[in-house]
Design an enzyme around this catalytic site. Structure first.
Site, PDB file in Angstrom:
ATOM      1  N   HIS A  17       6.472  -8.381   2.636  1.00 34.80           N
ATOM      2  CA  HIS A  17       5.933  -7.572   1.541  1.00 34.80           C
ATOM      3  C   HIS A  17       7.043  -7.198   0.557  1.00 34.80           C
ATOM      4  CE1 HIS A  17       2.846  -6.204   4.708  1.00 34.80           C
ATOM      5  NE2 HIS A  17       2.184  -6.965   3.852  1.00 34.80           N
ATOM      6  N   LYS A  41     -11.614   0.686  10.199  1.00 35.45           N
ATOM      7  CA  LYS A  41     -10.433   0.100  10.836  1.00 35.45           C
ATOM      8  C   LYS A  41      -9.615   1.149  11.571  1.00 35.45           C
ATOM      9  CE  LYS A  41      -7.834  -3.512   9.118  1.00 35.45           C
ATOM     10  NZ  LYS A  41      -6.951  -4.119   8.120  1.00 35.45           N
ATOM     11  N   ARG A  90       1.796 -16.998   2.313  1.00 34.63           N
ATOM     12  CA  ARG A  90       2.728 -17.594   3.267  1.00 34.63           C
ATOM     13  C   ARG A  90       2.472 -19.074   3.460  1.00 34.63           C
ATOM     14  NH1 ARG A  90       1.186 -13.527   7.878  1.00 34.63           N
ATOM     15  NH2 ARG A  90      -0.740 -14.053   6.828  1.00 34.63           N
ATOM     16  N   SER A 127       2.090  -8.326   9.304  1.00 33.38           N
ATOM     17  CA  SER A 127       1.922  -7.001   9.911  1.00 33.38           C
ATOM     18  C   SER A 127       1.305  -7.114  11.292  1.00 33.38           C
ATOM     19  CB  SER A 127       1.057  -6.108   9.016  1.00 33.38           C
ATOM     20  OG  SER A 127       1.732  -5.817   7.819  1.00 33.38           O
TER      21      SER A 127
END
Length: 149
Positions: A17, A41, A90, A127
């Protein structure tokens, strides 16, 4: 003013990040690192800690703001007067996923997206991997900024 929103859960913020934010800075007058809050979440780090991690990482950089939001990212962009959504990629899987969302955001909300490929040394960092390592008492220091350690 060229303002971008870099959205995510940042649970936690990673060096990937940080790489995207630092490399995007020359293109924007301001980047809002926007932590999306989803009540459905469960997060490993509380919102306040995630905001503090990012704020500490970019301490003294007036071009970076840290905020949280609920609801649609594109709606938050409009509220903040942001020209676009910044996303880091990515790999091709990330691109395929992000492309569909970007096209919908542009068509429905008129918010454009800018994609930056992560630097090669961060292509394996996420993450979710950091959370997995942390849950199992592993050493994740080399994947996150000092503020998270």
């Amino acid at each position: 003013m060229k303002r971008a929103v870099f959205p995510g859960s940042f649970d936690p913020v990673t060096l990937g990040h940080v790489d995207i934010i630092e490399r995007a800075l020359p293109f924007f007058d301001e980047i809002i690192v926007a932590i999306g809050v989803n009540e459905a979440k469960t997060y490993m780090w509380p919102l306040e800690a995630r905001m503090a991690f990012i704020s500490e990482t970019f301490l003294g950089n007036s071009k970076i703001k840290v905020m949280s939001y609920t609801g649609l990212t594109a709606a938050f962009c409009k509220e903040q007067g942001a020209n676009c959504i910044l996303r880091g990629l990515r790999n091709t899987t990330d691109f395929t996923y992000e492309q569909t969302i970007a096209q919908a955001n542009d068509l429905v909300n008129g918010v454009d997206s800018v994609f930056l490929m992560c630097s090669p040394q961060y292509s394996h960092v996420s993450s979710s991997i950091v959370r997995d390592i942390a849950r199992n008492d592993g050493d994740f220091k080399m994947l996150v900024p000092k503020s998270v350690q």
